[in-house]
Motif scaffolding. Structure first.
Motif, PDB file in Angstrom:
ATOM      1  N   PHE A 230      -6.704   3.303 -18.123  1.00 23.26           N
ATOM      2  CA  PHE A 230      -7.823   2.732 -17.378  1.00 23.26           C
ATOM      3  C   PHE A 230      -8.270   1.440 -18.039  1.00 23.26           C
ATOM      4  O   PHE A 230      -8.116   1.261 -19.254  1.00 23.26           O
ATOM      5  CB  PHE A 230      -8.974   3.740 -17.289  1.00 23.26           C
ATOM      6  CG  PHE A 230      -8.618   4.948 -16.470  1.00 23.26           C
ATOM      7  CD1 PHE A 230      -8.491   4.849 -15.087  1.00 23.26           C
ATOM      8  CD2 PHE A 230      -8.387   6.174 -17.070  1.00 23.26           C
ATOM      9  CE1 PHE A 230      -8.138   5.961 -14.326  1.00 23.26           C
ATOM     10  CE2 PHE A 230      -8.035   7.291 -16.319  1.00 23.26           C
ATOM     11  CZ  PHE A 230      -7.909   7.177 -14.938  1.00 23.26           C
ATOM     12  N   ARG A 231      -8.830   0.498 -17.264  1.00 21.51           N
ATOM     13  CA  ARG A 231      -9.157  -0.841 -17.765  1.00 21.51           C
ATOM     14  C   ARG A 231     -10.647  -1.132 -17.857  1.00 21.51           C
ATOM     15  O   ARG A 231     -11.054  -2.060 -18.548  1.00 21.51           O
ATOM     16  CB  ARG A 231      -8.510  -1.901 -16.872  1.00 21.51           C
ATOM     17  CG  ARG A 231      -6.999  -1.849 -16.854  1.00 21.51           C
ATOM     18  CD  ARG A 231      -6.436  -2.290 -18.194  1.00 21.51           C
ATOM     19  NE  ARG A 231      -4.993  -2.424 -18.131  1.00 21.51           N
ATOM     20  CZ  ARG A 231      -4.163  -1.696 -18.845  1.00 21.51           C
ATOM     21  NH1 ARG A 231      -4.613  -0.785 -19.675  1.00 21.51           N
ATOM     22  NH2 ARG A 231      -2.862  -1.885 -18.741  1.00 21.51           N
ATOM     23  N   GLN A 232     -11.483  -0.383 -17.138  1.00 15.92           N
ATOM     24  CA  GLN A 232     -12.930  -0.602 -17.172  1.00 15.92           C
ATOM     25  C   GLN A 232     -13.628   0.756 -17.109  1.00 15.92           C
ATOM     26  O   GLN A 232     -13.165   1.671 -16.431  1.00 15.92           O
ATOM     27  CB  GLN A 232     -13.411  -1.443 -15.975  1.00 15.92           C
ATOM     28  CG  GLN A 232     -12.820  -2.833 -15.891  1.00 15.92           C
ATOM     29  CD  GLN A 232     -13.336  -3.773 -16.963  1.00 15.92           C
ATOM     30  OE1 GLN A 232     -14.480  -3.671 -17.418  1.00 15.92           O
ATOM     31  NE2 GLN A 232     -12.492  -4.707 -17.392  1.00 15.92           N
TER      32      GLN A 232
ATOM     33  N   MET B 249     -24.060  -0.270 -16.669  1.00 12.26           N
ATOM     34  CA  MET B 249     -23.492  -0.847 -17.875  1.00 12.26           C
ATOM     35  C   MET B 249     -21.973  -0.745 -17.744  1.00 12.26           C
ATOM     36  O   MET B 249     -21.456   0.145 -17.066  1.00 12.26           O
ATOM     37  CB  MET B 249     -23.999  -0.136 -19.125  1.00 12.26           C
ATOM     38  CG  MET B 249     -25.514  -0.271 -19.290  1.00 12.26           C
ATOM     39  SD  MET B 249     -26.153   0.481 -20.808  1.00 12.26           S
ATOM     40  CE  MET B 249     -25.745  -0.813 -21.995  1.00 12.26           C
ATOM     41  N   GLN B 250     -21.265  -1.665 -18.406  1.00  9.76           N
ATOM     42  CA  GLN B 250     -19.815  -1.731 -18.245  1.00  9.76           C
ATOM     43  C   GLN B 250     -19.153  -2.082 -19.565  1.00  9.76           C
ATOM     44  O   GLN B 250     -19.706  -2.831 -20.369  1.00  9.76           O
ATOM     45  CB  GLN B 250     -19.475  -2.798 -17.198  1.00  9.76           C
ATOM     46  CG  GLN B 250     -18.014  -2.946 -16.911  1.00  9.76           C
ATOM     47  CD  GLN B 250     -17.761  -3.976 -15.819  1.00  9.76           C
ATOM     48  OE1 GLN B 250     -18.676  -4.452 -15.162  1.00  9.76           O
ATOM     49  NE2 GLN B 250     -16.501  -4.326 -15.633  1.00  9.76           N
ATOM     50  N   ARG B 251     -17.942  -1.524 -19.741  1.00 14.08           N
ATOM     51  CA  ARG B 251     -17.164  -1.779 -20.956  1.00 14.08           C
ATOM     52  C   ARG B 251     -15.699  -1.906 -20.577  1.00 14.08           C
ATOM     53  O   ARG B 251     -15.164  -1.087 -19.810  1.00 14.08           O
ATOM     54  CB  ARG B 251     -17.324  -0.611 -21.918  1.00 14.08           C
ATOM     55  CG  ARG B 251     -16.597  -0.789 -23.241  1.00 14.08           C
ATOM     56  CD  ARG B 251     -16.572   0.545 -23.994  1.00 14.08           C
ATOM     57  NE  ARG B 251     -16.240   0.394 -25.385  1.00 14.08           N
ATOM     58  CZ  ARG B 251     -15.020   0.155 -25.852  1.00 14.08           C
ATOM     59  NH1 ARG B 251     -14.005   0.010 -25.026  1.00 14.08           N
ATOM     60  NH2 ARG B 251     -14.816   0.055 -27.150  1.00 14.08           N
ATOM     61  N   ALA B 252     -15.032  -2.915 -21.117  1.00  9.77           N
ATOM     62  CA  ALA B 252     -13.592  -3.040 -20.929  1.00  9.77           C
ATOM     63  C   ALA B 252     -12.888  -1.955 -21.738  1.00  9.77           C
ATOM     64  O   ALA B 252     -13.347  -1.551 -22.811  1.00  9.77           O
ATOM     65  CB  ALA B 252     -13.110  -4.420 -21.370  1.00  9.77           C
ATOM     66  N   LEU B 253     -11.759  -1.502 -21.222  1.00 11.77           N
ATOM     67  CA  LEU B 253     -10.920  -0.515 -21.897  1.00 11.77           C
ATOM     68  C   LEU B 253      -9.552  -1.135 -22.128  1.00 11.77           C
ATOM     69  O   LEU B 253      -9.012  -1.795 -21.237  1.00 11.77           O
ATOM     70  CB  LEU B 253     -10.767   0.742 -21.043  1.00 11.77           C
ATOM     71  CG  LEU B 253     -12.044   1.500 -20.694  1.00 11.77           C
ATOM     72  CD1 LEU B 253     -11.732   2.605 -19.687  1.00 11.77           C
ATOM     73  CD2 LEU B 253     -12.691   2.076 -21.944  1.00 11.77           C
ATOM     74  N   GLY B 254      -8.992  -0.917 -23.290  1.00 11.35           N
ATOM     75  CA  GLY B 254      -7.653  -1.434 -23.573  1.00 11.35           C
ATOM     76  C   GLY B 254      -7.577  -2.924 -23.334  1.00 11.35           C
ATOM     77  O   GLY B 254      -8.387  -3.694 -23.838  1.00 11.35           O
ATOM     78  N   ALA B 255      -6.624  -3.334 -22.496  1.00 20.41           N
ATOM     79  CA  ALA B 255      -6.432  -4.745 -22.186  1.00 20.41           C
ATOM     80  C   ALA B 255      -7.490  -5.292 -21.240  1.00 20.41           C
ATOM     81  O   ALA B 255      -7.522  -6.495 -20.972  1.00 20.41           O
ATOM     82  CB  ALA B 255      -5.047  -4.962 -21.584  1.00 20.41           C
ATOM     83  N   GLY B 256      -8.363  -4.423 -20.736  1.00 21.58           N
ATOM     84  CA  GLY B 256      -9.417  -4.881 -19.828  1.00 21.58           C
ATOM     85  C   GLY B 256      -8.834  -5.638 -18.651  1.00 21.58           C
ATOM     86  O   GLY B 256      -7.822  -5.241 -18.072  1.00 21.58           O
TER      87      GLY B 256
END
Length: 182
Positions: free
Chosen positions: A121-123, A167-174
């Protein structure tokens, strides 16, 4: 000493045998809290169905335990149903009220972030019920989430209008890579 620093606290995949304790924690949150906008607690069969559906679809669902006692749980699920959102998940974290403020939520959310990244997942999006829920807002900020907005007065619960904080956070490579095709 905080429970989170207690080596006896483990975070692992939440299994079917954990769901009665999950249901009890969530029922209390629904009845007394503002984090969930559900008005009636789901019964045990419904909680089992929700758990199985997320796990079977490949989403992470975690439990924090100490000496066999479930302290809290967290899971990620689809942010939205449309296919373009497939790389984005929404998180949920619930901790037994007797364990609030002891680092259990941080362990769970940290584990959930790692598990979502491992799945490609990316976000990750947090939809936090009640803008007065400072503990959740601070927890998410401490783990890299940025403020994305507030939806004012979108839920009516316990006799008052409640906001949701996004609220949001990038995951991995985003956003530097497409979503994992899994």
């Amino acid at each position: 000493m905080a429970e989170a620093s207690d080596p006896a606290v483990i975070v692992r995949a939440c299994g079917p045998d954990d769901i009665p304790a999950v249901q009890a924690i969530y029922a209390q949150a629904v009845l007394t809290g503002r984090a969930s906008f559900e008005l009636d607690p789901p019964d045990l069969p419904e909680m089992r169905r929700r758990h199985a559906g997320l796990v079977e679809a490949g989403f992470p669902y975690l439990a924090a335990l100490r000496d066999g006692e479930l302290l809290g749980y967290a899971y990620a699920g689809p942010y939205r149903a449309r296919p373009a959102y497939r790389g984005t998940v929404e998180n949920s974290v619930y901790v037994d009220p007797a364990r609030h403020g002891r680092g259990v939520g941080r362990l769970l959310l940290g584990g959930l972030i790692a598990a979502a990244e491992e799945r490609g997942f990316r976000q990750m999006v947090a939809v936090i019920g009640d803008s007065a829920n400072l503990a959740s807002i601070r927890l998410h900020a401490a783990l890299g989430f940025g403020h994305a907005g507030i939806l004012r007065a979108v839920g009516w619960k316990h006799g008052q209008w409640l906001d949701t904080v996004l609220m949001q956070r990038a995951l991995g490579a985003g956003d530097a890579a497409p979503p994992d095709p899994r």
